[in-house]
Structure formats: C-alpha cells, structure tokens
Design an enzyme around this catalytic site. Structure first.
Site, PDB file in Angstrom:
ATOM      1  N   CYS A   2     -12.582  -1.354  -0.108  1.00 10.11           N
ATOM      2  CA  CYS A   2     -13.978  -1.771  -0.079  1.00 10.11           C
ATOM      3  C   CYS A   2     -14.487  -1.849   1.357  1.00 10.11           C
ATOM      4  O   CYS A   2     -13.753  -2.210   2.265  1.00 10.11           O
ATOM      5  CB  CYS A   2     -14.125  -3.144  -0.706  1.00 10.11           C
ATOM      6  SG  CYS A   2     -13.527  -3.225  -2.375  1.00 10.11           S
ATOM      7  N   ARG A  27     -12.028   5.345   3.843  1.00  5.88           N
ATOM      8  CA  ARG A  27     -11.128   4.274   3.424  1.00  5.88           C
ATOM      9  C   ARG A  27     -10.835   4.318   1.920  1.00  5.88           C
ATOM     10  O   ARG A  27      -9.925   3.642   1.466  1.00  5.88           O
ATOM     11  CB  ARG A  27     -11.755   2.921   3.781  1.00  5.88           C
ATOM     12  CG  ARG A  27     -11.893   2.716   5.271  1.00  5.88           C
ATOM     13  CD  ARG A  27     -12.797   1.560   5.569  1.00  5.88           C
ATOM     14  NE  ARG A  27     -12.310   0.355   4.947  1.00  5.88           N
ATOM     15  CZ  ARG A  27     -11.919  -0.718   5.590  1.00  5.88           C
ATOM     16  NH1 ARG A  27     -11.953  -0.738   6.888  1.00  5.88           N
ATOM     17  NH2 ARG A  27     -11.499  -1.779   4.959  1.00  5.88           N
ATOM     18  N   TRP A  75     -13.936  -0.452  -4.198  1.00  6.04           N
ATOM     19  CA  TRP A  75     -12.694   0.104  -4.757  1.00  6.04           C
ATOM     20  C   TRP A  75     -12.333  -0.843  -5.898  1.00  6.04           C
ATOM     21  O   TRP A  75     -12.012  -2.007  -5.657  1.00  6.04           O
ATOM     22  CB  TRP A  75     -11.622   0.135  -3.667  1.00  6.04           C
ATOM     23  CG  TRP A  75     -10.357   0.812  -4.070  1.00  6.04           C
ATOM     24  CD1 TRP A  75     -10.106   2.153  -4.079  1.00  6.04           C
ATOM     25  CD2 TRP A  75      -9.136   0.178  -4.492  1.00  6.04           C
ATOM     26  NE1 TRP A  75      -8.821   2.389  -4.490  1.00  6.04           N
ATOM     27  CE2 TRP A  75      -8.195   1.199  -4.740  1.00  6.04           C
ATOM     28  CE3 TRP A  75      -8.744  -1.148  -4.678  1.00  6.04           C
ATOM     29  CZ2 TRP A  75      -6.907   0.936  -5.173  1.00  6.04           C
ATOM     30  CZ3 TRP A  75      -7.456  -1.401  -5.106  1.00  6.04           C
ATOM     31  CH2 TRP A  75      -6.549  -0.363  -5.345  1.00  6.04           C
ATOM     32  N   ASN A 101     -15.758  -8.065  -0.161  1.00  4.97           N
ATOM     33  CA  ASN A 101     -14.420  -7.445  -0.111  1.00  4.97           C
ATOM     34  C   ASN A 101     -13.410  -8.535  -0.389  1.00  4.97           C
ATOM     35  O   ASN A 101     -13.555  -9.642   0.114  1.00  4.97           O
ATOM     36  CB  ASN A 101     -14.129  -6.879   1.279  1.00  4.97           C
ATOM     37  CG  ASN A 101     -14.909  -5.628   1.580  1.00  4.97           C
ATOM     38  OD1 ASN A 101     -15.622  -5.128   0.721  1.00  4.97           O
ATOM     39  ND2 ASN A 101     -14.781  -5.132   2.792  1.00  4.97           N
ATOM     40  N   GLY A 102     -12.346  -8.199  -1.121  1.00  2.10           N
ATOM     41  CA  GLY A 102     -11.315  -9.198  -1.406  1.00  2.10           C
ATOM     42  C   GLY A 102     -11.248  -9.489  -2.889  1.00  2.10           C
ATOM     43  O   GLY A 102     -11.828  -8.758  -3.708  1.00  2.10           O
ATOM     44  N   GLU A 484       8.941  10.477   2.536  1.00  4.72           N
ATOM     45  CA  GLU A 484       7.582  10.693   3.027  1.00  4.72           C
ATOM     46  C   GLU A 484       6.997  11.986   2.443  1.00  4.72           C
ATOM     47  O   GLU A 484       5.830  12.029   2.060  1.00  4.72           O
ATOM     48  CB  GLU A 484       7.593  10.711   4.563  1.00  4.72           C
ATOM     49  CG  GLU A 484       6.268  10.967   5.239  1.00  4.72           C
ATOM     50  CD  GLU A 484       5.158   9.981   4.882  1.00  4.72           C
ATOM     51  OE1 GLU A 484       5.422   8.962   4.218  1.00  4.72           O
ATOM     52  OE2 GLU A 484       4.002  10.251   5.244  1.00  4.72           O
ATOM     53  N   LYS A 488       3.611  12.082   0.205  1.00  2.00           N
ATOM     54  CA  LYS A 488       2.458  12.928   0.545  1.00  2.00           C
ATOM     55  C   LYS A 488       2.067  13.784  -0.653  1.00  2.00           C
ATOM     56  O   LYS A 488       0.903  13.891  -0.993  1.00  2.00           O
ATOM     57  CB  LYS A 488       2.763  13.848   1.730  1.00  2.00           C
ATOM     58  CG  LYS A 488       2.870  13.215   3.093  1.00  2.00           C
ATOM     59  CD  LYS A 488       1.578  12.729   3.690  1.00  2.00           C
ATOM     60  CE  LYS A 488       1.325  11.311   3.282  1.00  2.00           C
ATOM     61  NZ  LYS A 488       1.753  10.253   4.082  1.00  2.00           N
ATOM     62  N   GLU A 491       0.496  11.719  -3.542  1.00  2.00           N
ATOM     63  CA  GLU A 491      -0.814  11.146  -3.196  1.00  2.00           C
ATOM     64  C   GLU A 491      -1.953  12.145  -3.317  1.00  2.00           C
ATOM     65  O   GLU A 491      -3.013  11.809  -3.816  1.00  2.00           O
ATOM     66  CB  GLU A 491      -0.806  10.679  -1.731  1.00  2.00           C
ATOM     67  CG  GLU A 491      -0.174   9.345  -1.501  1.00  2.00           C
ATOM     68  CD  GLU A 491      -0.230   8.969  -0.041  1.00  2.00           C
ATOM     69  OE1 GLU A 491      -0.608   7.841   0.244  1.00  2.00           O
ATOM     70  OE2 GLU A 491       0.094   9.809   0.823  1.00  2.00           O
ATOM     71  N   HIS A 507      24.217  11.021  -9.123  1.00  2.00           N
ATOM     72  CA  HIS A 507      24.333   9.736  -9.824  1.00  2.00           C
ATOM     73  C   HIS A 507      23.174   9.512 -10.806  1.00  2.00           C
ATOM     74  O   HIS A 507      22.917   8.388 -11.197  1.00  2.00           O
ATOM     75  CB  HIS A 507      24.419   8.598  -8.811  1.00  2.00           C
ATOM     76  CG  HIS A 507      25.605   8.727  -7.905  1.00  2.00           C
ATOM     77  ND1 HIS A 507      26.893   8.581  -8.353  1.00  2.00           N
ATOM     78  CD2 HIS A 507      25.694   9.060  -6.596  1.00  2.00           C
ATOM     79  CE1 HIS A 507      27.733   8.787  -7.348  1.00  2.00           C
ATOM     80  NE2 HIS A 507      27.020   9.084  -6.268  1.00  2.00           N
ATOM     81  N   LYS A 606      -7.737   4.004   2.260  1.00  2.00           N
ATOM     82  CA  LYS A 606      -7.109   4.142   3.566  1.00  2.00           C
ATOM     83  C   LYS A 606      -6.588   2.807   4.063  1.00  2.00           C
ATOM     84  O   LYS A 606      -5.591   2.741   4.759  1.00  2.00           O
ATOM     85  CB  LYS A 606      -8.129   4.732   4.554  1.00  2.00           C
ATOM     86  CG  LYS A 606      -7.565   5.050   5.922  1.00  2.00           C
ATOM     87  CD  LYS A 606      -6.585   6.201   5.843  1.00  2.00           C
ATOM     88  CE  LYS A 606      -5.872   6.472   7.140  1.00  2.00           C
ATOM     89  NZ  LYS A 606      -4.660   7.280   6.921  1.00  2.00           N
TER      90      LYS A 606
END
Ligand code: F6R
Length: 611
Positions: A2, A27, A75, A101-102, A484, A488, A491, A507, A606
């Site tokens: 947000c 973001r 968001w 926000n929050g 990583e 990527k 996402e 395993h 973000k």
C-alpha cells in the site's frame, strides 16, 4: 505494498497525487483512489480497482478538484480488490476521508460498536472503522487534528494514516504506528507520503514520522505531536534524488534494466570499502570496534525472500573466511521463536526496502533482548536503517522491478566483504584476504560476460515456459543460488518452482522428475563438482531435462545438459554472484514468453509492510 500520497498547498492536488501514486506503483497494489476537498469545501472521492491508469481514466471523466487531498494504492488484506474496498474510505456519510497502510487487528470489535451506533459500512476493509471513528469524534465538535488524535489509542495494529475532511479544507493530518510516513516541506505547500520517492520530485526536505506521532499540515503550517509526549520540533533531513533514477532508457522492463546494472552495482557496493594495504574491508557505519567484533561468537541473519537467500550465501562465506557460526532465520519466524541467543551473538537484518514488517519486527525483537542490531539495507533513511544500531548501505540505487535482482548482487558483495573483514580480524591470511578482494573487485567483468549469454538463456526459457513445475538444484554455496533462481521463476512467471540442495534430491524430490519437469542445475567447477555430476546422472536416468549453469569449457557438463548456460571461470567467492545472473535472465525470459506483467507480478509487493 500500500502507498499513501497527500498534498496541501496552493495548486491543484490531483496531478501531484496521481504522479505520486505512479511513483509508488512499483511497490505492488491492486486498486487506487484519491479524495480531495474542492473550492466549495466538498469532499470528492474517486476510486478504481486495478492500475493507477484506470483511476487516471476515471479522473479524466470526473476530475477531483481542490488544492488539498489524499491518495492511496491498496494491496488487499481485508476484502478483495474492488472499487468499494479501494481507499480512501469515507466516515460518517462524507464527514472525513482516510487512506491507511497497515492492519487494524481489532477492526471486528470496532465495526460491531460502530454498527450499533448506526454507521453503515460500505467496504469489507479494516480501514473503514478508522473513518467512522473519526466522524464520530467530529460530531462532538472536535477539530480534525483532535478527532484523529482521540481515536488513535483505540487502534490495535499498525497504521500510516492520511486524513482530510470538508469541515477543515486545506488541513491534512498524518499519523504513524508501525507503517512509514514522511512529510515533505515545500515552498507554501506540504506533502505526506509513505515513501519519500513519491514526493522527491517536489521537495528533498523531509521529516520522517516516528511511531506515535501525529502531524497537522496546511499550506504554511507543520505541527507535530507525539501521542504521549505532546508537541515536538520536527527533524528535517535532506534526501538524495536524481531525476533520471527511474528512466527505463529504452529497456522494456525495469527487471531487465536492473539485471544489466549489476556490474555497476558491484562497483558501487565496493566503493570506499576496500583497504588493499591491509587486505581487508572497512565499513563506516557498523559502530562496533574491531575488539568488540573479535569477541563475537555467533551471527544471526534475519531476512525474508531474496534477502534471506543472500544471507544464506553470507552464511557460507563467513563460516569459511572467519569461522564464525552463522544462522539464517526467516525474519517473520525469528521474532516469535524465542531462539536462545547468548550475549556474544550479533544480529544482522537484511532488507532491500528497509521497510519489511517481518524484518523490522526481528530487528526490534533482537534489540529488545539487548543485542547490538545491525542492518544491511538499500533504502537510505528507511525505518530499518534508522532503527538499527549500525549498518551497511547497499548503494544499489532504487530497485523498481518487484523481483529483487541488483539488490541481491549488492547484498552478496557486502556479505563477501564482511566475511573478509571478519576473517581478517581472526585468522584469514593477508594473501587469502587479498585474493578474495581481487576476486570481488574483478567481478564486474565476468558479470558483463555472463550477461552476453542472454540469447542462450532465451533458448532455455523456451524449454521451460510450458512446464508446470521446475526444480532448481545446487550444492554448497550454490544451494541458495538455486533457491533464488526458483523464487525468481515462480514470482514472475507463476510456474511452480522449488530449490533444493542437489544432494537432497534422492531423499524425495526425485519422485517429481520426468520429461515434463525440467531441472536447472547450478554446477560451476569447484570441490563438489563431481558430486553434482553424479546427481545429474541420477536425474537423466529418470529422463529429466537438464538446464545446467556451469563453467565455460566444461565439456563434460555441456555433454550431459540439454541446455548449457556457460559462465566464466571465476574464483569461488564470486561464483554465486555470477551464477545467479543466468537464473535471473531465465525467469525474465520465461515470464516474457508467457506474457506476464514482469515488473508488477500479481499478488506481490515491492515493500511488504504487513506481517
Ligand atoms: C523477491 C523479493 C522478495 C523480497 C522480500 C524481502 O524478488 O523481492 O522476496 O526479497 O519481500 O524484501 P526486503 O529485502 O525489502 O526486506
């Protein structure tokens, strides 16, 4: 996540609010809205699910006039992304507008109470209770500042708030508890934002709000109070801002631009930090003497996502160079785990944004328990940077693509230098220190060479783009590289991907291997190369498709791989830095082939400012 932008002054608010929202778009969000007070003191509210472009379209048909207003990118947390749940929210049938926000944790209780008082809720959000609570106080003839101040103690959870009301046109109120907010000081105007980058083109004079602070802004006035301590004098800082920071410069996506910036990222992360004469590194802001650092018996890294993967690389490097045991913790778990930490444990948090709620929580928990807390952060002036006892900036510049790339490179460089610094305080020899420094300083060249294999990566992307699932494998320090690479890919392409140590395959995960589930193996030459080759054989025996990242000239690996992505033959300490580049490019090209929204992938943000 947000974003908030507010303005009060003597020019039209709408273009400033919209431009601010555009600067916060990176973001991640799923709806946007503005509320202004027009020249006849009427509240004008416009909101839309989707992108800021959809809001802009709405505003082109129905403008929001006025010289004071607030705006928001949401968001979704409580209630889906739709027009009604978009902020700002209105309290008391048009008395007040609030952007938040929050998360308000006691919203259900407050909603029941307000419903009993006759308030009718338009949305499913937690935020709407704030708007109605303020409206209720305004009914008691309080001014807007006092009304906001009065309700804040009732809110449990986190908030960054921006509030305007038609009863006081030209007044903009902000309040902060756990969610960042910054005031911008202009000439006869004031700005309010959740991130200074939203207002940086207008002013570089800013005052960061602290938790428990409430601000009242008009075009000419700036009054700041703490909920308990009363009136305070704001501390004004200057921020750095370069107008071209956000230009794409002809590159189709920020992610690709940022991948290509990595050779420079390495140079910037090294600048001023190398003491060649003593074969070591130096860090201005650690605020810990060499004597104190020598006493450290254990290091804990707390971070999330990509920053956590960088920390895992740091774990290998520090244990190798300095022989200090390192543990890497998920920041969101660390704060509640009550892990035993002795008084010679040093806690580092790592965060690109410096605002990640989980990581900030870990920092605060470590500090509460009396540990020196250090931060490795990219965003200058961010909450984590300000709250840590000391730290290291990444100097990677603004990262706009939601998928972290160059910030990862900068983190790995800083951690490599830290490993050398801690190693040289103990038993790492001058020669070993110098070799490691030379390797890091030389990294931009092999990085540049690796970027040139992009056409080969496109071929690999074509093999992967139709898969439902992809496995990423690596041993030792290449295990975090594999993690990583998997992060990527999932996402930005939305293809399921998992990273494992190559040794762990047999395993369990090997049950997944078939011709439809490609395996990306990170296998540059090194002490465990032969072991990884055996793991590749095991995969091939199950008809696995192999995409291998390996050292150029490694004919054996090239023969076994279906697609071979060569990287230059570099010293081990910089192998992760170089080996991750083909994986970043791979994720990018798969996402491109699938037509994904690469810089703003669905559901992601973000800067993740909720727990
Ligand atoms: C991945 C990504 C996220 C972040 C995570 C932590 O590409 O960007 O996984 O790494 O949300 O963010 P920071 O580093 O800002 O604390």
């Amino acid at each position: 996540m947000c974003g908030i932008v507010g303005f009060t002054g003597r020019r039209a608010a709408e273009p400033i609010l919209l431009a601010g929202l555009r600067r916060l778009e990176y973001r991640g969000y799923d709806s946007a809205g503005v509320a202004t007070i027009d020249s006849e003191s009427r509240l004008v509210v416009r909101k839309r699910a989707g992108r800021v472009a959809a809001l802009e379209e709405l505003l082109s048909q129905s403008p929001a006039a006025g010289e004071c207003g607030i705006s928001h990118t949401r968001w979704a947390t409580h209630g889906p992304a739709n027009d009604l749940n978009a902020h700002p929210h209105i309290g008391g049938a048009g008395r007040v507008a609030v952007a938040h926000n929050g998360v308000i944790e006691n919203h259900a209780q407050l909603r029941d109470e307000l419903t009993r008082l006759g308030y009718v809720f338009q949305s499913q959000t937690d935020t709407e209770v704030i708007a109605h609570l303020i409206a209720q106080e305004l009914k008691k003839d309080l001014d807007l500042f006092s009304a906001v101040r009065a309700i804040l103690p009732r809110l449990e959870g986190t908030y960054g708030l921006a509030v305007v009301a038609p009863c006081e046109p030209g007044v903009l109120i902000g309040a902060r508890m756990g969610s960042p907010l910054v005031v911008g000081l202009g000439d006869g105007e004031h700005f309010l934002a959740s991130d200074s980058s939203a207002i940086a083109p207008h002013t570089q004079s800013v005052a960061y709000l602290q938790d428990g602070e409430v601000v009242r802004l008009t075009a000419d006035e700036f009054n700041l109070e703490h909920l308990e301590r009363g009136s305070i004098v704001p501390r004004v800082d200057r921020i750095d801002w370069k107008p071209d920071d956000r230009e794409l410069g002809g590159v189709p996506h920020y992610m690709l631009k940022e991948i290509y910036e990595q050779p420079n990222t390495v140079r910037d992360a090294c600048r001023g930090r190398i003491r060649r004469g003593e074969a070591t590194a130096q860090f201005g802001g650690l605020n810990l003497t060499a004597a104190k650092l020598r006493r450290v018996r254990r290091i804990v890294f707390a971070a999330c996502g990509t920053s956590l993967h960088a920390a895992k690389i740091g774990e290998y490097l520090i244990e190798r160079c300095a022989r200090i045991p390192v543990e890497v913790e998920y920041a969101g778990e660390f704060r509640y785990s009550n892990a035993p930490l002795d008084d010679r444990t040093l806690v580092f948090v790592l965060s690109q944004s410096g605002e990640t709620a989980d990581t900030l929580g870990a920092l605060r928990e470590a500090r509460r328990r009396g540990h020196p807390t250090l931060a490795i952060v990219n965003t200058v002036g961010s909450t984590i940077a300000r709250e840590a006892d000391g730290g290291i900036y990444l100097h990677a510049g603004t990262e706009i693509g939601v998928a972290g790339t160059k910030s990862f490179a900068a983190q790995v460089v800083v951690l490599s230098l830290l490993a050398i610094y801690l190693g040289r305080l103990r038993h790492m020899s001058f020669t070993a220190g110098l070799e490691a420094i030379d390797a890091i300083e030389s990294a931009p060249e092999p990085l540049q060479k690796t970027l040139a294999i992009e056409p080969l990566v496109v071929a690999a992307a074509e093999r992967i783009a139709n898969s439902k699932s992809v496995l990423f494998l690596g041993r030792d320090v290449h295990h975090p590289v594999a993690l990583e690479g998997a992060l990527k890919l999932k996402e930005i392409s939305y293809i399921h991907a998992e990273g494992y140590p190559a040794s762990e395959m047999k395993h369990g995960p090997i049950a997944l291997v078939d011709p439809e589930t490609p395996c990306v193996v990170v296998a540059p030459r090194g002490p465990l190369h032969a072991k990884t080759m055996s793991n590749i054989e095991e995969l091939k025996a199950r008809r696995g498709v192999i995409v291998a990242v390996g050292t150029e000239g490694d004919r054996e690996l090239e023969r076994r791989a279906d697609v071979f992505l060569p990287i230059p033959d570099v010293p081990e300490i910089i192998q992760p830095l170089v080996a991750v580049v083909p994986l970043q490019l791979l994720a990018y090209h798969v996402a491109l082939l699938l037509g994904r929204d690469i810089d703003k992938p669905r559901n992601l943000a973000k800067s993740v400012t909720v727990e």
